[in-house]
Write an enzyme that holds these catalytic residues in place. Structure first.
Site, PDB file in Angstrom:
ATOM      1  CG  MET A  29      -1.925  -1.163   1.233  1.00  0.00           C
ATOM      2  SD  MET A  29      -3.427  -0.950   2.339  1.00  0.00           S
ATOM      3  CE  MET A  29      -2.584  -0.831   3.619  1.00  0.00           C
ATOM      4  CB  ALA A  31       3.682   4.659   3.392  1.00  0.00           C
ATOM      5  CG  LEU A  32       7.339   1.454  -0.802  1.00  0.00           C
ATOM      6  CD1 LEU A  32       7.929   1.296  -1.869  1.00  0.00           C
ATOM      7  CD2 LEU A  32       6.292   0.254  -0.373  1.00  0.00           C
ATOM      8  CG  HIS A  33       8.185   0.322   6.174  1.00  0.00           C
ATOM      9  ND1 HIS A  33       8.525  -1.007   6.242  1.00  0.00           N
ATOM     10  CD2 HIS A  33       7.069   0.163   6.280  1.00  0.00           C
ATOM     11  CE1 HIS A  33       7.409  -1.622   6.487  1.00  0.00           C
ATOM     12  NE2 HIS A  33       6.417  -0.697   6.437  1.00  0.00           N
ATOM     13  CG  HIS A  36       7.164  -2.196   2.346  1.00  0.00           C
ATOM     14  ND1 HIS A  36       6.909  -0.711   3.024  1.00  0.00           N
ATOM     15  CD2 HIS A  36       5.815  -2.488   2.219  1.00  0.00           C
ATOM     16  CE1 HIS A  36       5.640  -0.804   3.468  1.00  0.00           C
ATOM     17  NE2 HIS A  36       4.894  -1.820   2.998  1.00  0.00           N
ATOM     18  N   GLY A 146       4.884 -10.326   4.347  1.00  0.00           N
ATOM     19  CA  GLY A 146       5.462 -10.382   5.348  1.00  0.00           C
ATOM     20  C   GLY A 146       4.588 -10.805   6.520  1.00  0.00           C
ATOM     21  CE  LYS A 148       3.443  -4.454  11.336  1.00  0.00           C
ATOM     22  NZ  LYS A 148       2.532  -4.012  10.654  1.00  0.00           N
ATOM     23  CG  ASP A 149       0.168  -7.383   7.641  1.00  0.00           C
ATOM     24  OD1 ASP A 149      -0.531  -6.644   8.400  1.00  0.00           O
ATOM     25  OD2 ASP A 149       1.487  -6.859   7.147  1.00  0.00           O
ATOM     26  CD  GLN A 152      -2.054  -8.989   4.155  1.00  0.00           C
ATOM     27  OE1 GLN A 152      -2.820  -8.082   4.000  1.00  0.00           O
ATOM     28  NE2 GLN A 152      -0.650  -8.837   3.833  1.00  0.00           N
TER      29      GLN A 152
HETATM   30  P1  AMP Z   1       1.330  -2.838   3.323  1.00  0.00           P
HETATM   31  O1  AMP Z   1       2.003  -1.986   2.475  1.00  0.00           O
HETATM   32  O2  AMP Z   1       1.376  -2.572   4.926  1.00  0.00           O
HETATM   33  O3  AMP Z   1       0.161  -3.285   2.885  1.00  0.00           O
HETATM   34  O4  AMP Z   1       2.440  -4.390   3.492  1.00  0.00           O
HETATM   35  C1  AMP Z   1       2.733  -4.606   2.394  1.00  0.00           C
HETATM   36  C2  AMP Z   1       3.593  -6.134   2.557  1.00  0.00           C
HETATM   37  O5  AMP Z   1       4.693  -5.751   3.255  1.00  0.00           O
HETATM   38  C3  AMP Z   1       2.678  -6.977   3.396  1.00  0.00           C
HETATM   39  O6  AMP Z   1       2.993  -8.488   2.887  1.00  0.00           O
HETATM   40  C4  AMP Z   1       3.347  -6.806   4.610  1.00  0.00           C
HETATM   41  O7  AMP Z   1       3.232  -7.917   5.526  1.00  0.00           O
HETATM   42  C5  AMP Z   1       4.705  -6.607   4.251  1.00  0.00           C
HETATM   43  N1  AMP Z   1       5.420  -5.867   5.696  1.00  0.00           N
HETATM   44  C6  AMP Z   1       4.785  -4.669   6.234  1.00  0.00           C
HETATM   45  N2  AMP Z   1       5.831  -4.491   7.276  1.00  0.00           N
HETATM   46  C7  AMP Z   1       6.536  -5.298   7.393  1.00  0.00           C
HETATM   47  C8  AMP Z   1       7.713  -5.322   8.239  1.00  0.00           C
HETATM   48  N3  AMP Z   1       7.949  -4.694   9.371  1.00  0.00           N
HETATM   49  N4  AMP Z   1       8.551  -6.757   8.059  1.00  0.00           N
HETATM   50  C9  AMP Z   1       8.268  -7.434   6.941  1.00  0.00           C
HETATM   51  N5  AMP Z   1       7.021  -7.229   6.151  1.00  0.00           N
HETATM   52  C10 AMP Z   1       6.411  -6.272   6.261  1.00  0.00           C
END
Ligand code: AMP
Length: 278
Positions: A29, A31-33, A36, A146, A148-149, A152
């Site tokens: 989604m 706001a990459l860190h 990601h 990830g 983390k989810d 999901q």
């Molecule tokens: P999001 O943009 O939050 O929907 O996340 C996109 C993908 O990045 C999903 O598969 C998340 O589980 C993964 N993700 C988010 N935060 C982390 C993290 N801290 N470590 C590893 N994967 C992550």
């Protein structure tokens, strides 16, 4: 790096490329860190063609304010994907993305009876719809998610089977801040003080004493006391079977995942830790 906004352009690209190459895909989604980025690195190492998507999917938000305030940093995100040496990114508009699509009925049953499924009604049905469509147009051989989810990933695996995708789902470990807090796009909405307090909750989770037997009700008591003492509102702490997500009341020596969710004054955060069988 190619930037696609139209599903048809993405499909045309992958149709040509997948004749000779493996396609790796990372849905996000934005706001990459660095969380990601770890998925991008794994994808890059394992595939000839790497594609990401950036789409804040309205269907998966059960809270309007969370959707509106979700951080959007597309220009910076594109630079990060270029740095990760990605071949393409798909950035659709919400309207064109769902236009002319017939969405399947979704029944996730017991997979969503607990945790995020229980506390965010409709969330996983929205995740199911978006990832199903993303897979339809990106046609990945491998897709990276990830841990983390955690819940999901179970939902996505179920979706892949139900909808007949040929994609292999790869789970990747949670990346954390130096203070232990799980990285999240929502962390940018924490004050510096709450950022440190939230790290204490992650430390609690990571340092949980798993001398058996572990009692779910003890975990709940400790978690509720800690979050309240930090000024947060606890939602849940669940000890579950990592494959079926069925709750475990008393853990002896089986594998378990401990998942938590709580609210700070600005955002809702989740985290988990996985205990292997001993
Ligand atoms: P999001 O943009 O939050 O929907 O996340 C996109 C993908 O990045 C999903 O598969 C998340 O589980 C993964 N993700 C988010 N935060 C982390 C993290 N801290 N470590 C590893 N994967 C992550």
């Amino acid at each position: 790096m190619k930037v696609f906004t139209q599903k048809s352009d993405l499909l045309e690209f992958v149709t040509t490329e997948s004749k000779k190459n493996s396609i790796g895909f990372v849905p996000t989604m934005g706001a990459l860190h660095m969380g990601h980025f770890s998925l991008f690195e794994k994808c890059r190492a394992e595939n000839q063609i790497c594609i990401a998507s950036i789409f804040v999917n309205p269907l998966q938000f059960n809270n309007k304010e969370d959707y509106e305030k979700y951080p959007r940093t597309v220009d910076a995100d594109i630079l990060i994907l270029e740095k990760a040496n990605f071949d393409a990114v798909f950035i659709p508009e919400a309207e064109s993305f769902y236009k002319d699509e017939v969405l399947p009925d979704v029944n996730l049953g017991s997979l969503v009876a607990t945790m995020e499924g229980k506390f965010r009604p409709g969330h996983f049905e929205g995740v199911y719809q978006v990832v199903n469509l993303l897979f339809k147009y990106a046609q990945p051989h491998f897709a990276y998610f990830g841990q983390k989810d955690f819940q999901q990933i179970a939902v996505i695996r179920h979706m892949v089977k139900t909808e007949g995708h040929k994609t292999q789902v790869i789970a990747s470990p949670t990346i954390r801040e130096a203070n232990g807090l799980a990285m999240s796009s929502r962390n940018t909405r924490l004050s510096p003080e709450e950022f440190e307090k939230a790290a204490k909750v992650s430390k609690f989770l990571l340092n949980l004493n798993h001398t058996i037997p572990v009692n779910a009700s003890d975990l709940k008591e400790e978690f509720n006391a800690l979050t309240h003492s930090l000024g947060f509102t606890p939602e849940y702490i669940e000890m579950s079977n990592p494959d079926t997500l069925e709750p475990i009341e008393i853990r002896t020596n089986q594998a378990a995942v401990i998942c938590i969710a709580y609210q700070t004054s600005t955002v809702r955060l989740i985290d988990n830790v996985i205990w292997t069988a001993n």
